[in-house]
Design an enzyme around this catalytic site. Structure first.
Site, PDB file in Angstrom:
ATOM      1  N   HIS A  83     -24.884 -32.646 -51.519  1.00  0.00           N
ATOM      2  CA  HIS A  83     -25.295 -31.416 -52.208  1.00  0.00           C
ATOM      3  C   HIS A  83     -26.007 -31.757 -53.515  1.00  0.00           C
ATOM      4  O   HIS A  83     -25.387 -31.843 -54.575  1.00  0.00           O
ATOM      5  CB  HIS A  83     -24.049 -30.571 -52.482  1.00  0.00           C
ATOM      6  N   HIS A  85     -29.660 -30.956 -55.886  1.00  0.00           N
ATOM      7  CA  HIS A  85     -30.887 -30.186 -56.107  1.00  0.00           C
ATOM      8  C   HIS A  85     -31.903 -31.091 -56.794  1.00  0.00           C
ATOM      9  O   HIS A  85     -31.701 -31.505 -57.935  1.00  0.00           O
ATOM     10  CB  HIS A  85     -30.603 -28.947 -56.963  1.00  0.00           C
ATOM     11  N   ARG A  87     -35.253 -30.163 -56.869  1.00  0.00           N
ATOM     12  CA  ARG A  87     -36.216 -29.195 -57.445  1.00  0.00           C
ATOM     13  C   ARG A  87     -37.663 -29.340 -56.960  1.00  0.00           C
ATOM     14  O   ARG A  87     -38.425 -28.382 -57.030  1.00  0.00           O
ATOM     15  CB  ARG A  87     -36.198 -29.248 -58.976  1.00  0.00           C
ATOM     16  N   ASN A 117     -33.559 -24.915 -51.829  1.00  0.00           N
ATOM     17  CA  ASN A 117     -34.069 -23.847 -52.712  1.00  0.00           C
ATOM     18  C   ASN A 117     -35.145 -24.375 -53.669  1.00  0.00           C
ATOM     19  O   ASN A 117     -35.020 -24.317 -54.889  1.00  0.00           O
ATOM     20  CB  ASN A 117     -32.935 -23.158 -53.474  1.00  0.00           C
ATOM     21  N   ASP A 177     -28.104 -22.547 -49.821  1.00  0.00           N
ATOM     22  CA  ASP A 177     -27.349 -22.711 -51.060  1.00  0.00           C
ATOM     23  C   ASP A 177     -28.076 -22.119 -52.258  1.00  0.00           C
ATOM     24  O   ASP A 177     -29.281 -22.286 -52.437  1.00  0.00           O
ATOM     25  CB  ASP A 177     -27.074 -24.184 -51.331  1.00  0.00           C
ATOM     26  N   ASP A 330     -23.358 -31.074 -56.411  1.00  0.00           N
ATOM     27  CA  ASP A 330     -24.104 -29.855 -56.735  1.00  0.00           C
ATOM     28  C   ASP A 330     -24.946 -30.078 -57.991  1.00  0.00           C
ATOM     29  O   ASP A 330     -25.047 -29.201 -58.864  1.00  0.00           O
ATOM     30  CB  ASP A 330     -23.182 -28.660 -56.906  1.00  0.00           C
TER      31      ASP A 330
END
Length: 455
Positions: A83, A85, A87, A117, A177, A330
């Site tokens: 998990h 990110h 970007r 995302n 997510d 995360d």
């Protein structure tokens, strides 16, 4: 169905393994074992044993070999994050694949799963392949894109799950997510669809109607601070529903960032039924509590929110007994302006890659809840199995890929946000002393970190 991609390094690893430098880690403990030596040659663990044994195996063992002092240190398999990110594409002001994987290497990770995302959303074969290739070019760790469950994360219709699974990125984990797949019919269809290639749906469990404008954990403190509360039941209701759906469909469900005691109990119940449900906890939910919100410092604003001390205790117990399968960071970088504002306007999220192992040591190892073998299980073996990664999450044994972390658990360090490899600075641990230090990270025998610095 495409075959698993060759995630070999390009710009930083070179081509022929025979041209690589050999490394001899001297006197380190493999997990919870006795001190020994580990010889890394041609991208694999060539030999394990005392130096005399290694020297006798090949007369030129020490010739041209770079020695790494491992006295007092622990050797772990390369960490795997389910998990992260990164970007990119779209929010390169917060993080890029390169800077995010640099942070991952500094934290001891050799593989990360990049959440969908981005801008544009990773909901097509083209976008996931772009992210995957950016990871290959950066070369600090392997990047496995997570595909979106729904088009544009809008929760209205399924994304191109099959096309992403068949792409060069070979996506096996799918998640919206940041948003919950709140429509039960869509969630059921997604679970049914990924069964064809043994994929997994990683759910962000947040009932949207129960969390409208929610800012922090619901309780006495939220009322006193005047911040709208985020009830535990908003997470637990979705987990209960999805466990039942996964059982009905016979598919794999992974629960992201579990944060409440009730959620732990629900997952424990689902596992007692034999259902194929796995779950993750984040380092910050294992150490930090909602009391930090009293500072009104948005650095502590995260989704799901920091919870009570009782929730933290339940999460630690659940991770220790295996109810919660893995630790996942995360890692959520944000540019300065998204956090340097009032709490209500600030973005949710905090950095996690570079401090994860230290936080797990403080919360789980130093408290006696986990051994280093248990850490390897929850931060390498199991996340690699859930993500179906080949070459990662392997034992520290002769003949295995040399994806390794050399970690000094006796070191202490104060977290300095300005010294982080991430492009962003939103760490909740700035100024805090944490235990441990990643001394070296090896990706298929090539150091990405040496002596605590990017190689």
């Amino acid at each position: 169905m495409s075959t698993p991609p060759d995630h070999s390094l390009r710009s930083r690893s070179g081509g022929d393994p025979k041209d690589m430098t050999d490394y001899l880690i001297r006197g380190a403990r493999i997990l919870d074992g006795e001190p020994t030596d580990v010889l890394i040659r041609d991208g694999v663990i060539a030999r394990i044993g005392g130096f005399e044994t290694l020297a006798g195996a090949r007369s030129s063992t020490t010739e041209g070999v770079e020695m790494v002092d491992g006295a007092g240190m622990v050797v772990l398999p390369g960490l795997v994050d389910l998990h992260t990110h990164l970007r990119e594409p779209g929010r390169e002001d917060a993080e890029t694949v390169e800077t995010g994987t640099m942070a991952a290497a500094m934290g001891g990770f050799t593989a990360v799963h990049a959440m969908a995302n981005t801008e544009p959303v990773a909901d097509t074969a083209g976008v996931v392949e772009q992210v995957w290739r950016l990871g290959r070019e950066a070369g600090y760790c392997d990047v496995y894109p997570v595909g979106a469950v729904t088009v544009g994360l809008q929760g209205e219709r399924l994304a191109e799950l099959g096309a992403m699974a068949d792409s060069a990125a070979r996506v096996r984990v799918f998640s919206d997510d940041g948003k919950c797949v709140s429509d039960p019919v869509l969630m059921r269809r997604a679970l049914e669809y990924v069964k064809a290639f043994d994929g997994v749906i990683a759910q962000h469990s947040q009932e949207p109607r129960l969390t409208e404008d929610a800012q922090m954990n619901e309780g006495e403190l939220s009322g006193r601070l005047g911040l709208r509360g985020w009830p535990s039941v908003a997470e637990e209701a979705i987990i209960a529903r999805d466990c039942l759906l996964a059982a009905h469909v016979g598919s794999r469900l992974h629960v992201c960032h579990v944060s409440t005691a009730g959620s732990v109990e629900l997952i424990r119940w689902a596992k007692s039924k034999g259902w194929n449900v796995t779950a993750e906890a984040c380092p910050h939910h294992l150490l930090l509590t909602d009391e930090l919100a009293a500072s009104y410092d948005p650095i502590y604003k995260v989704n799901p929110p920091l919870r009570s001390a009782d929730d933290v205790e339940a999460l630690r117990a659940g991770l220790a007994d295996g109810t919660i399968d893995v630790v996942a960071t995360d890692h959520a970088p944000h540019p300065h302006e998204d956090k340097d504002c009032e709490w209500q306007a600030a973005a949710f999220g905090m950095l996690g890659l570079e401090t994860a192992l230290s936080v797990v040591q403080e919360a789980m190892v130093d408290t006696g809840l986990l051994t280093w073998a248990g850490v390897a299980e929850r931060m390498s073996y199991t996340p690699a199995r859930i993500g179906q990664l080949s070459g990662h999450g392997r034992p520290v044994a002769e003949g295995e890929p040399a994806n390794l972390v050399l970690y000094n658990p006796s070191a202490r360090h104060v977290v300095e946000s300005s010294e982080l490899a991430s492009l962003s600075r939103n760490t909740p641990y700035a100024g805090r002393e944490l235990p441990g230090r990643v001394v070296a990270t090896f990706l298929r025998g090539k150091p990405t970190v040496l002596d605590g610095k990017l190689a």
